[in-house]
Design an enzyme around this catalytic site. Structure first.
Site, PDB file in Angstrom:
ATOM      1  N   LYS A   1       0.834  -1.193   0.000  1.00 58.22           N
ATOM      2  CA  LYS A   1       0.000   0.000   0.000  1.00 58.22           C
ATOM      3  C   LYS A   1       0.875   1.251   0.000  1.00 58.22           C
ATOM      4  O   LYS A   1       0.690   2.154  -0.799  1.00 58.22           O
ATOM      5  CB  LYS A   1      -0.923  -0.022   1.229  1.00 58.22           C
TER       6      LYS A   1
ATOM      7  N   GLU B   1      10.398  -4.671   4.545  1.00 58.24           N
ATOM      8  CA  GLU B   1      10.423  -6.091   4.154  1.00 58.24           C
ATOM      9  C   GLU B   1      10.138  -6.250   2.667  1.00 58.24           C
ATOM     10  O   GLU B   1      10.834  -6.963   1.940  1.00 58.24           O
ATOM     11  CB  GLU B   1       9.365  -6.880   4.949  1.00 58.24           C
TER      12      GLU B   1
ATOM     13  N   GLY C   1      -4.754  -1.722   5.019  1.00 62.40           N
ATOM     14  CA  GLY C   1      -3.987  -2.878   4.540  1.00 62.40           C
ATOM     15  C   GLY C   1      -4.692  -4.200   4.809  1.00 62.40           C
ATOM     16  O   GLY C   1      -4.798  -5.073   3.951  1.00 62.40           O
ATOM     17  N   ARG C   2      -5.220  -4.356   6.030  1.00 62.54           N
ATOM     18  CA  ARG C   2      -5.847  -5.636   6.397  1.00 62.54           C
ATOM     19  C   ARG C   2      -7.256  -5.773   5.834  1.00 62.54           C
ATOM     20  O   ARG C   2      -7.932  -6.768   6.090  1.00 62.54           O
ATOM     21  CB  ARG C   2      -5.832  -5.793   7.923  1.00 62.54           C
TER      22      ARG C   2
ATOM     23  N   GLU D   1      -4.778  -6.340  14.790  1.00 65.84           N
ATOM     24  CA  GLU D   1      -4.240  -5.040  14.393  1.00 65.84           C
ATOM     25  C   GLU D   1      -5.356  -3.995  14.479  1.00 65.84           C
ATOM     26  O   GLU D   1      -5.087  -2.807  14.684  1.00 65.84           O
ATOM     27  CB  GLU D   1      -3.657  -5.105  12.966  1.00 65.84           C
TER      28      GLU D   1
ATOM     29  N   HIS E   1      -6.327 -32.909  17.856  1.00 61.41           N
ATOM     30  CA  HIS E   1      -5.251 -33.754  18.382  1.00 61.41           C
ATOM     31  C   HIS E   1      -4.098 -32.925  18.915  1.00 61.41           C
ATOM     32  O   HIS E   1      -2.991 -33.437  19.071  1.00 61.41           O
ATOM     33  CB  HIS E   1      -4.773 -34.720  17.289  1.00 61.41           C
TER      34      HIS E   1
ATOM     35  N   LYS F   1       9.402  -0.661  13.999  1.00 58.27           N
ATOM     36  CA  LYS F   1       9.978  -0.381  12.669  1.00 58.27           C
ATOM     37  C   LYS F   1      11.078   0.668  12.803  1.00 58.27           C
ATOM     38  O   LYS F   1      12.144   0.551  12.215  1.00 58.27           O
ATOM     39  CB  LYS F   1       8.898   0.190  11.741  1.00 58.27           C
TER      40      LYS F   1
HETATM   41  O1  F6P Z   1       1.966  -4.061   9.954  1.00 58.76           O
HETATM   42  C1  F6P Z   1       1.732  -2.749   9.614  1.00 58.76           C
HETATM   43  C2  F6P Z   1       1.256  -2.610   8.209  1.00 58.76           C
HETATM   44  O2  F6P Z   1       1.135  -1.255   7.939  1.00 58.76           O
HETATM   45  C3  F6P Z   1      -0.054  -3.344   7.945  1.00 58.76           C
HETATM   46  O3  F6P Z   1      -1.167  -2.654   8.375  1.00 58.76           O
HETATM   47  C4  F6P Z   1       0.013  -3.519   6.479  1.00 58.76           C
HETATM   48  O4  F6P Z   1      -0.916  -4.448   6.023  1.00 58.76           O
HETATM   49  C5  F6P Z   1       1.453  -3.957   6.332  1.00 58.76           C
HETATM   50  O5  F6P Z   1       2.157  -3.172   7.280  1.00 58.76           O
HETATM   51  C6  F6P Z   1       2.043  -3.797   4.953  1.00 58.76           C
HETATM   52  O6  F6P Z   1       2.002  -2.473   4.535  1.00 58.76           O
HETATM   53  P1  F6P Z   1       2.182  -2.081   3.013  1.00 58.76           P
HETATM   54  O7  F6P Z   1       1.090  -2.700   2.232  1.00 58.76           O
HETATM   55  O8  F6P Z   1       2.161  -0.596   2.988  1.00 58.76           O
HETATM   56  O9  F6P Z   1       3.523  -2.613   2.556  1.00 58.76           O
END
Ligand code: F6P
Length: 551
Positions: A208, A214, A273-274, A359, A390, A514
């Site tokens: 987003k 990452e 995002g979620r 979240e 189990h 972060k």
């Molecule tokens: O974990 C924090 C967050 O901002 C989430 O809400 C989001 O889904 C994720 O990081 C990834 O963010 P992006 O889509 O901006 O890479």
């Protein structure tokens, strides 16, 4: 934006306190005394059949919970969200994931723009791109058709697509595989890329913000992998243009990364995002299952949105499920909530729900900055049945903690295999039914004794029962039903958030880690000042790392 109502100061809360103190739940007796209970507490929402009869709630409790929703303004805030008001107060944004699944002929004007028209414009581009990949018209730089799509993303830019890709295995293109890279652990990218042919691999960088460490790191790793394996004879820019597409709200940053804006699909800051599976973040899924199936997923979500919007609170499934969660969390001390799908293909659904629910509602202040006055945000967890049976069901059946659980089961399996004699899906369903029954009704000491059990082990074999469950059933795990389930949990989360006065759409709690990671990086690398700025424990852990690293 109005100040949140303090739920704990409402008359409904006081009434629930009183009812909780006097409640002696006895599901055996309640079922016997009230033959209409199951029918009364079985509800429909789109294609979902939802049985709430095995909850520790009588009619008075349910009525008080509905009053709590009224007194905390759940319906008003729902309507404000659906209208596009900026209910995400701390980020000053609208919350409009529901607009992502409005039908093409709908319109929703928000601050002067018809967002439905914009949504369908992007959807059409995503669909056209996906068709090109599926048909083989889209070629890699060496002219070969795409066989593997690798989605690079994390959190909401990963969990939704991977969960749905797994869930809809029955509907996937037979010759295109999707893989997912999320973790910054280089092992994730290395093992995911293992065995892939760069000439037939397409990467979708999903972020987003297009600023997530990452994802950008993994995108760079994948770009280096692609270019190195394709070799010097292939032009790098041309290779990136044919093998990288992006999904983001930050299209300028996409261009900076070197991805052609023509190969980028946008969305909007009003999609959290979620809550973004149904935006262009679902592009890998559209490639896998095709536009028609994806449209069915959207239609399923919309059907649940309509139920949430129009059903009276006392028959509104997400509202009631959200209120029951509040009942257990705040009046019975439940700290966790299990989600137990009796469908192997939903094996990533609990992980997906963890981000959605935790979240969203893992917050200690309300949307006006005041501290919450009740416990919020249960821990969601789960595994598909019967594997969970189990492993951890022992604790749910006989442990000292109350764990409300949602069971999800389907009348028809996604894939059927027979051993010739037995309908294995029926055997599977028998387990679902047996578990919810055992949890509700238990087994008394008299019943244990009647089996001839030696007295000394009778207590160990007693099941107290009265352990609450929701049973959700649907005809089959279709794209539409999956969409309904996702939207159901979105609205459950919303309902709880409103009762608690929480802004369920920000996530400031992930920011500090972060920022600190960026500060710790140089310390690991040997920068003396950065190291000195760390606390003693962090310094000692860095020393351990430096002593034990191989090179
Ligand atoms: O974990 C924090 C967050 O901002 C989430 O809400 C989001 O889904 C994720 O990081 C990834 O963010 P992006 O889509 O901006 O890479």
């Amino acid at each position: 934006m109005d100040a949140p109502v303090d739920a704990t100061g409402t008359a409904a809360w006081a009434e629930l306190d009183r009812l909780a103190a006097g409640l002696a739940p006895d599901l055996r007796a309640w079922f016997e005394a009230d033959p209409g209970r199951v029918e009364r507490l079985s509800l429909s929402a789109a294609d979902l059949h939802v049985d709430l009869s095995k909850h520790l709630a009588d009619d008075d409790v349910l009525a008080a919970l509905v009053t709590l929703a009224e007194q905390t303004g759940v319906a008003e805030r729902r309507d404000a969200m659906l209208r596009g008001e900026r209910i995400n107060v701390t980020e000053d944004r609208a919350v409009l994931h529901t607009a992502l699944r409005l039908p093409r002929d709908a319109s929703l004007e928000v601050e002067g723009t018809d967002v439905v028209a914009e949504v369908h414009e992007v959807l059409d581009r995503v669909y056209a791109f996906a068709e090109q990949v599926r048909s083989g018209e889209w070629r890699g730089v060496t002219g070969e058709r795409i066989r593997t799509v690798v989605n690079i993303g994390i959190g909401g830019s990963d969990l939704g697509p991977v969960m749905a890709y797994e869930a809809l295995a029955e509907f996937r293109h037979p010759e295109i595989e999707c893989r997912f890279i999320s973790n910054i652990d280089p092992t994730d990218a290395a093992t995911t890329l293992e065995g892939l042919d760069p000439a037939t691999t397409l990467f979708i960088v999903s972020s987003k913000t297009f600023g997530t460490l990452e994802t950008l790191t993994n995108a760079r790793l994948c770009r280096a992998w692609l270019l190195e394996r394709l070799g010097d004879e292939v032009d790098g820019d041309a290779a990136v243009a044919r093998h990288f597409v992006a999904v983001s709200t930050a299209l300028d940053k996409v261009a900076d990364f070197g991805i052609d804006p023509d190969n980028a699909f946008g969305f909007w800051d009003w999609v959290g995002g979620r809550y973004s599976l149904d935006s262009a973040i679902g592009t890998s899924l559209v490639v896998a299952v095709g536009p028609e199936r994806f449209a069915e997923l959207l239609a399923g979500m919309h059907a649940m949105d309509e139920h949430f919007r129009t059903a009276p609170l006392e028959r509104n499934v997400p509202v009631l499920m959200g209120l029951l969660n509040v009942w257990y969390a705040d009046f019975h001390g439940a700290q966790t909530h299990a989600v137990l799908p009796y469908a192997q293909l939903l094996h990533r659904f609990p992980a997906y729900l963890q981000q959605l629910t935790m979240e969203s509602n893992g917050k200690g202040v309300r949307w006006d900055g005041t501290a919450v006055t009740a416990g919020t945000g249960e821990i969601f967890w789960g595994e598909p049945g019967t594997n969970g049976q189990h492993a951890f069901y022992q604790l749910i059946h006989q442990g000292t903690r109350l764990i409300p659980a949602d069971f999800i089961a389907f009348a028809n399996p996604s894939f059927a295999l027979s051993d010739g004699d037995q309908d294995v899906h029926e055997l599977f369903l028998a387990n679902f039914l047996a578990q919810t029954r055992a949890l509700a009704f238990g087994k008394t000491a008299e019943e244990v004794r009647a089996e001839g059990t030696e007295e000394s082990v009778v207590p160990a074999r007693v099941f107290t029962g009265n352990r609450p469950t929701t049973s959700i059933m649907a005809p089959a795990l279709t794209p539409s039903v999956l969409g309904q389930l996702v939207a159901l949990y979105e609205h459950i989360t919303f309902t709880q958030g409103v009762v608690w006065g929480i802004d369920s759409f920000d996530q400031w709690g992930v920011e500090l880690g972060k920022k600190l990671a960026q500060e710790v990086g140089p310390a690991i690398d040997g920068d003396a000042d950065a190291l000195a700025a760390q606390d003693a424990s962090t310094r000692a852990l860095i020393a351990y790392y430096r002593e034990h690293r191989r090179s």
